[in-house]
Write a protein that holds these residues in place. Structure first.
Motif, PDB file in Angstrom:
ATOM      1  N   ARG A   8       0.830  -1.201   0.000  1.00  0.00           N
ATOM      2  CA  ARG A   8       0.000   0.000   0.000  1.00  0.00           C
ATOM      3  C   ARG A   8       0.864   1.250   0.000  1.00  0.00           C
ATOM      4  NH1 ARG A   8      -2.916   1.492   5.324  1.00  0.00           N
ATOM      5  NH2 ARG A   8      -1.009   2.659   5.576  1.00  0.00           N
ATOM      6  N   VAL A  11       2.273   1.667  -3.501  1.00  0.00           N
ATOM      7  CA  VAL A  11       1.296   2.152  -4.467  1.00  0.00           C
ATOM      8  C   VAL A  11       0.987   3.625  -4.210  1.00  0.00           C
ATOM      9  CG1 VAL A  11      -1.097   1.942  -5.248  1.00  0.00           C
ATOM     10  CG2 VAL A  11       0.261  -0.111  -4.855  1.00  0.00           C
ATOM     11  N   THR A  12       0.818   3.950  -2.944  1.00  0.00           N
ATOM     12  CA  THR A  12       0.535   5.335  -2.570  1.00  0.00           C
ATOM     13  C   THR A  12       1.664   6.268  -3.025  1.00  0.00           C
ATOM     14  OG1 THR A  12      -0.684   4.538  -0.648  1.00  0.00           O
ATOM     15  CG2 THR A  12      -0.010   6.851  -0.630  1.00  0.00           C
ATOM     16  N   LEU A  15       1.628   6.669  -6.725  1.00  0.00           N
ATOM     17  CA  LEU A  15       0.541   7.559  -7.125  1.00  0.00           C
ATOM     18  C   LEU A  15       0.972   9.007  -6.920  1.00  0.00           C
ATOM     19  CD1 LEU A  15      -2.612   5.774  -5.688  1.00  0.00           C
ATOM     20  CD2 LEU A  15      -2.275   6.464  -8.061  1.00  0.00           C
ATOM     21  N   ILE A  76      -0.604  -2.040 -11.015  1.00  0.00           N
ATOM     22  CA  ILE A  76      -0.558  -2.176  -9.557  1.00  0.00           C
ATOM     23  C   ILE A  76       0.210  -3.436  -9.178  1.00  0.00           C
ATOM     24  CG2 ILE A  76      -1.968  -2.355  -7.481  1.00  0.00           C
ATOM     25  CD1 ILE A  76      -2.158   0.313  -9.071  1.00  0.00           C
ATOM     26  N   ILE A  80       3.365  -3.835  -6.526  1.00  0.00           N
ATOM     27  CA  ILE A  80       3.308  -4.709  -5.361  1.00  0.00           C
ATOM     28  C   ILE A  80       4.351  -5.823  -5.461  1.00  0.00           C
ATOM     29  CG2 ILE A  80       1.859  -6.379  -4.165  1.00  0.00           C
ATOM     30  CD1 ILE A  80      -0.503  -4.493  -4.806  1.00  0.00           C
ATOM     31  N   GLU A 116      -5.510 -15.369 -10.266  1.00  0.00           N
ATOM     32  CA  GLU A 116      -6.617 -14.543 -10.709  1.00  0.00           C
ATOM     33  C   GLU A 116      -6.532 -13.139 -10.111  1.00  0.00           C
ATOM     34  OE1 GLU A 116     -11.372 -15.291 -11.187  1.00  0.00           O
ATOM     35  OE2 GLU A 116     -10.013 -16.953 -10.744  1.00  0.00           O
ATOM     36  N   ILE A 117      -6.169 -13.078  -8.835  1.00  0.00           N
ATOM     37  CA  ILE A 117      -5.991 -11.779  -8.197  1.00  0.00           C
ATOM     38  C   ILE A 117      -4.858 -11.024  -8.884  1.00  0.00           C
ATOM     39  CG2 ILE A 117      -5.372 -10.601  -6.055  1.00  0.00           C
ATOM     40  CD1 ILE A 117      -6.565 -13.003  -4.549  1.00  0.00           C
ATOM     41  N   PHE A 120      -5.999  -9.662 -12.088  1.00  0.00           N
ATOM     42  CA  PHE A 120      -6.863  -8.519 -11.807  1.00  0.00           C
ATOM     43  C   PHE A 120      -6.033  -7.260 -11.591  1.00  0.00           C
ATOM     44  CE2 PHE A 120      -9.193  -6.010  -8.581  1.00  0.00           C
ATOM     45  CZ  PHE A 120     -10.338  -5.723  -9.320  1.00  0.00           C
ATOM     46  N   LEU A 121      -4.997  -7.381 -10.774  1.00  0.00           N
ATOM     47  CA  LEU A 121      -4.170  -6.211 -10.451  1.00  0.00           C
ATOM     48  C   LEU A 121      -3.241  -5.829 -11.602  1.00  0.00           C
ATOM     49  CD1 LEU A 121      -3.253  -6.951  -6.741  1.00  0.00           C
ATOM     50  CD2 LEU A 121      -4.964  -5.375  -7.638  1.00  0.00           C
ATOM     51  N   ILE A 124      -4.954  -3.233 -13.889  1.00  0.00           N
ATOM     52  CA  ILE A 124      -5.167  -1.867 -13.415  1.00  0.00           C
ATOM     53  C   ILE A 124      -3.831  -1.131 -13.407  1.00  0.00           C
ATOM     54  CG2 ILE A 124      -5.970  -0.439 -11.506  1.00  0.00           C
ATOM     55  CD1 ILE A 124      -7.669  -2.797 -10.587  1.00  0.00           C
ATOM     56  N   LEU A 129      -5.998   4.421 -12.366  1.00  0.00           N
ATOM     57  CA  LEU A 129      -6.378   4.901 -11.033  1.00  0.00           C
ATOM     58  C   LEU A 129      -6.506   6.413 -11.023  1.00  0.00           C
ATOM     59  CD1 LEU A 129      -4.481   2.961  -8.239  1.00  0.00           C
ATOM     60  CD2 LEU A 129      -6.912   3.065  -8.715  1.00  0.00           C
ATOM     61  N   ILE A 130      -5.530   7.072 -11.624  1.00  0.00           N
ATOM     62  CA  ILE A 130      -5.530   8.533 -11.607  1.00  0.00           C
ATOM     63  C   ILE A 130      -6.714   9.090 -12.372  1.00  0.00           C
ATOM     64  CG2 ILE A 130      -4.283  10.543 -12.467  1.00  0.00           C
ATOM     65  CD1 ILE A 130      -1.713   8.897 -11.790  1.00  0.00           C
ATOM     66  N   ARG A 132      -9.556   7.667 -12.849  1.00  0.00           N
ATOM     67  CA  ARG A 132     -10.768   7.469 -12.039  1.00  0.00           C
ATOM     68  C   ARG A 132     -10.856   8.531 -10.957  1.00  0.00           C
ATOM     69  NH1 ARG A 132     -10.644   1.092 -10.650  1.00  0.00           N
ATOM     70  NH2 ARG A 132      -9.507   0.509 -12.534  1.00  0.00           N
ATOM     71  N   GLY A 133      -9.726   8.838 -10.361  1.00  0.00           N
ATOM     72  CA  GLY A 133      -9.689   9.861  -9.319  1.00  0.00           C
ATOM     73  C   GLY A 133     -10.144  11.197  -9.845  1.00  0.00           C
TER      74      GLY A 133
END
Lengths: 155, 155
Positions: A8, A11-12, A15, A76, A80, A116-117, A120-121, A124, A129-130, A132-133
């Motif tokens: 986290r 990622v933060t 961003l 993402i 990670i 699968e996770i 998924f990541l 993205i 993300l940006i 969407r923000g």
DNA sequence: ACATTTCCTACTAATTTACTTGGTAATAAG
DNA sequence: CTTATTACCAAGTAAATTAGTAGGAAATGT
């Protein structure tokens, strides 16, 4: 699979870098200030991120960090993975003595889920993300012009 | 957001329970044996799972654990939430002094992403996972009838 | 030359993970 | 009713991870 607070933070920070690094590099001191993460911990994280070429450092005054590539080309999962190792699911090492048994079945089920996770990541990107923000910010502004209420003020 | 090895253990144990608990309860000793998790650690995990009513314990000889409800009504998110707390994203506590700043923006972006991962895991049930595993097992069996080889027999 | 910044290493406090130990309570079977 | 079996409970602990400190060295713009 691993998705901890360490991821986290990474990622933060990424961003933050993507948002503030549009004209010139961003120093870790700024990110530390912005995000409330200790400078040295950021240094550790960015060492990992740099190793995977997700960021590029510039030394000296006026230096700092750039994204290693476009925000749309950094997922993402990339971020990670860089700080959290990840990679090793259970897999039983592929050989352990659980051939055919329940153990191997459940392990492979978890393995599938992990993949699968991961997929998924992977789909993205920082850029996603940006964007969407930005939408949300626009929406929020639109809402605020009508409803002048914070909404969530629980204890 | 949190998705650690602890969550993996819990999901694995629940899968074991779902697979073996079709006729009668499953003891933690069995799961411990099957999955290579220490009995007491399982007890801790199952205390959390039981608190969320994801499993139901039966004491005494012949006792053990049942799923608390149908495998299709237990999501992966349910399981992970039970053992990993989760709940608290960043949110800045809703009030911290990052109102409007970059910090709050990046935090809310992470927040959105967390919610999305949560939604994703909410949509996958234990039942889903098992059915996929059965497909895979069938595939494997089909293969085995042609290729009579274990495949993995490394040291 | 100097201040700034990345980059690097070692150490450490706090937290979490996974396990150990030593029980108590319920209950099925003899 | 005794006994074995199991869930249930609590305290403690070793190992790993997380997050931060400290003290630098190496670049580099001014």
């Amino acid at each position: 699979m691993r998705l901890s607070t360490k991821g986290r933070y990474a990622v933060t920070a990424m961003l933050d870098l993507a948002l503030n690094g549009v004209d010139g590099p961003v120093t870790l001191a700024e990110i530390s200030e912005n995000q409330g993460i200790s400078l040295s911990y950021l240094e550790q994280l960015f060492a990992s991120l740099r190793a995977k070429e997700l960021v590029r450092g510039v030394r000296g005054p006026g230096g700092g960090y750039y994204l290693g590539r476009g925000a749309d080309d950094i997922s993402i999962a990339n971020i990670i993975c860089a700080v959290d190792e990840w990679v090793e699911f259970t897999r039983c090492g592929g050989r352990k003595n659980c051939s055919g048994g329940e153990r191997c079945l459940t392990h492979s089920l978890w393995d599938d889920l992990s993949s699968e996770i991961f997929d998924f990541l992977t789909k993205i990107s920082l850029g996603d993300l940006i964007r969407r923000g930005e939408h949300k910010k626009a929406d929020k502004a639109a809402h605020l012009s009508v409803v002048n209420d914070e909404g969530s003020r629980a204890a």
